[in-house]
Design a protein around this motif. Sequence first.
Motif, PDB file in Angstrom:
ATOM      1  N   VAL A  87       0.836  -1.205   0.000  1.00 20.38           N
ATOM      2  CA  VAL A  87       0.000   0.000   0.000  1.00 20.38           C
ATOM      3  C   VAL A  87       0.871   1.255   0.000  1.00 20.38           C
ATOM      4  CG1 VAL A  87      -1.707   1.336   1.297  1.00 20.38           C
ATOM      5  CG2 VAL A  87      -1.927  -1.151   1.145  1.00 20.38           C
ATOM      6  N   SER A  88       1.901   1.265   0.841  1.00 26.88           N
ATOM      7  CA  SER A  88       2.776   2.445   0.906  1.00 26.88           C
ATOM      8  C   SER A  88       3.544   2.628  -0.399  1.00 26.88           C
ATOM      9  CB  SER A  88       3.744   2.339   2.091  1.00 26.88           C
ATOM     10  OG  SER A  88       4.801   1.461   1.826  1.00 26.88           O
ATOM     11  N   THR A 109       8.212  10.009  -1.253  1.00 25.85           N
ATOM     12  CA  THR A 109       8.850   8.901  -0.532  1.00 25.85           C
ATOM     13  C   THR A 109       8.655   9.056   0.972  1.00 25.85           C
ATOM     14  OG1 THR A 109      10.506   8.707  -2.286  1.00 25.85           O
ATOM     15  CG2 THR A 109      11.026   7.677  -0.172  1.00 25.85           C
ATOM     16  N   ALA A 110       8.807  10.276   1.474  1.00 22.28           N
ATOM     17  CA  ALA A 110       8.588  10.538   2.907  1.00 22.28           C
ATOM     18  C   ALA A 110       7.135  10.278   3.285  1.00 22.28           C
ATOM     19  CB  ALA A 110       8.975  11.972   3.243  1.00 22.28           C
ATOM     20  N   GLY A 111       6.205  10.731   2.453  1.00 14.75           N
ATOM     21  CA  GLY A 111       4.793  10.498   2.732  1.00 14.75           C
ATOM     22  C   GLY A 111       4.443   9.029   2.764  1.00 14.75           C
ATOM     23  N   LEU A 168       4.432   5.440  -5.575  1.00 13.47           N
ATOM     24  CA  LEU A 168       4.464   5.436  -7.036  1.00 13.47           C
ATOM     25  C   LEU A 168       3.519   6.492  -7.605  1.00 13.47           C
ATOM     26  CD1 LEU A 168       5.372   4.225  -9.719  1.00 13.47           C
ATOM     27  CD2 LEU A 168       3.577   2.495  -9.462  1.00 13.47           C
ATOM     28  N   VAL A 169       2.298   6.528  -7.081  1.00 14.90           N
ATOM     29  CA  VAL A 169       1.330   7.523  -7.551  1.00 14.90           C
ATOM     30  C   VAL A 169       1.828   8.932  -7.262  1.00 14.90           C
ATOM     31  CG1 VAL A 169      -1.005   8.432  -7.238  1.00 14.90           C
ATOM     32  CG2 VAL A 169      -0.642   5.955  -7.371  1.00 14.90           C
ATOM     33  N   GLY A 170       2.356   9.142  -6.054  1.00 15.05           N
ATOM     34  CA  GLY A 170       2.876  10.459  -5.692  1.00 15.05           C
ATOM     35  C   GLY A 170       4.032  10.877  -6.578  1.00 15.05           C
TER      36      GLY A 170
END
Length: 527
Positions: A399-400, A426-428, A405-407
């Motif tokens: 999920v992360s 990546t941080a999010g 990837l979407v971000g």
Amino acid sequence: MNLVRATASIGGLTLVSRILGMVRDMLMARFVGAGFASDAFLIAWRLPNLFRALFAEGAFSAVFVPMFNRRIAEADAEVPGSGLSAATDFAGQVLSVLFPFLVVFTGIMIAATGPIVWAMTGGFPDGGVEKFALASHLTQITFPYLALISLVSLLGGILNSLGRFWVNAAAPILLNIAMILAILLFRGSTGVETAETQAIAVTVAGALQLAWLIWSCRQAGVILKLQMPRLSPDVRRMLFLIGPAAIGQGAIQFNLLISTSLAARFLEQGAVSYLYYADRLNQLPLGLIGIGVGTAILPSLTRQIVSGNAVAAGHTQNRAMELSLFLALPAAVALVISATPLIRGVFQHGAFTAVDTIGAAGALAAFSVGVPAYVLIKVLTPGFYARQDTKTPVRLAVVSMLFNLVGNLLSVLVFNAGFVGIALSTAGAAWVNVILLYWTLHKRDHLRFDARFKAKALRIGAASVAMGIALTLLNPLVDPYMARSTVDRVIALLALCGIGAAVYGAVAVVVGAFSLRELRTQFTRKG
């Protein structure tokens, strides 16, 4: 187990390794810079780094250490004193299956280097055929490190289970020493030649690390011998668990791999290097805190769960989260607020320019928002692995990774946020992973924030804010000195870090984030 003392042992040696790693990166920045050769080497170095994080600091230890400790506990319960012998027999079975697999796997990966590098980079649209060829060549040189570090992780897991944490924590020092000596003594006249010497040093260092662990195991009375491969029930169980664990433990590294690949495909030359240099500083707290605490709690957490002592297991994880937050939150604040002077002071000289500093500093500030999350992931996942549950962390990690990837795609293709947007995504994603891990443990009644943790977290936050204000005022005063002589840089960096740490420590004592007596007790008595 004394958590602070065990973490300090691991973290202290990791600090030495990370300091040497910073020296290595400073030399790379000086002689190679942030461009053609640097981007190619960092792609070749990304895969060994990925496997090191997955195995040496991740999946293998997360699965093998609990099983090794269970073997000790169960055998000792049946025949007192027989635990180590039974566990060593299990480790020998693992080695006999692991070794031939690694030989074959490494051969296949070396033969398929071209397609692998293309999949990661899209052929380097910014650098053309030459950059792709160099990255493929360097990757072939570094690939044997994968097999070597996997064997190191097996032996390191044994020593961690025996409480000899420092031996495995010291192994990465050999990697950094080898790479520093290579660039000082054997570098070429061009960035390409220097990058090649660094790739060779990576594989040489893997052999040195393996030799160190073999010798240390012998000193501890553990000698593993190769035998005919046999898939015993325990080995099959370990292989069944290790695949999901690799994805679960490697969420951060997979996210970085995705970020690097997108930067190589869609962003300007140097973007891969900006992300790398920023991540080197960003990963410092993870190595010193997250890996240290996670490694220290896993053996004792496993024993507490096996013995049915849920209260003690919950206490162990709460104290681990408390210690992690106490160290990681101020680190995050410092890296975000002082990103530019830190990057300038550490890397800006030689081929690494002021423009490169601005790029890498932007990436560092974005990455560092996730520092507490990167650390807490390492503390929360042992709560699953100690219960031999590797499937749940992998589902949450997926999920992360999808979030990341979407971000990343939105940052690059829609919002035009470039490598800074990639780092922030990546941080999010790390925070998404932490929230899901804790929520799942909480829902299963395996972990709840206790009153002490909640109170300490608020006080740690207050002390971090005070330090952030001090650093904001201090940055303009020290930044001009960061691009001067080496002596000026060192003094400025020491002043920035020292004053920030002093403000944080003083406010932390005043507000009760920790007490000097409590800290002294942790280092003088066993918990």
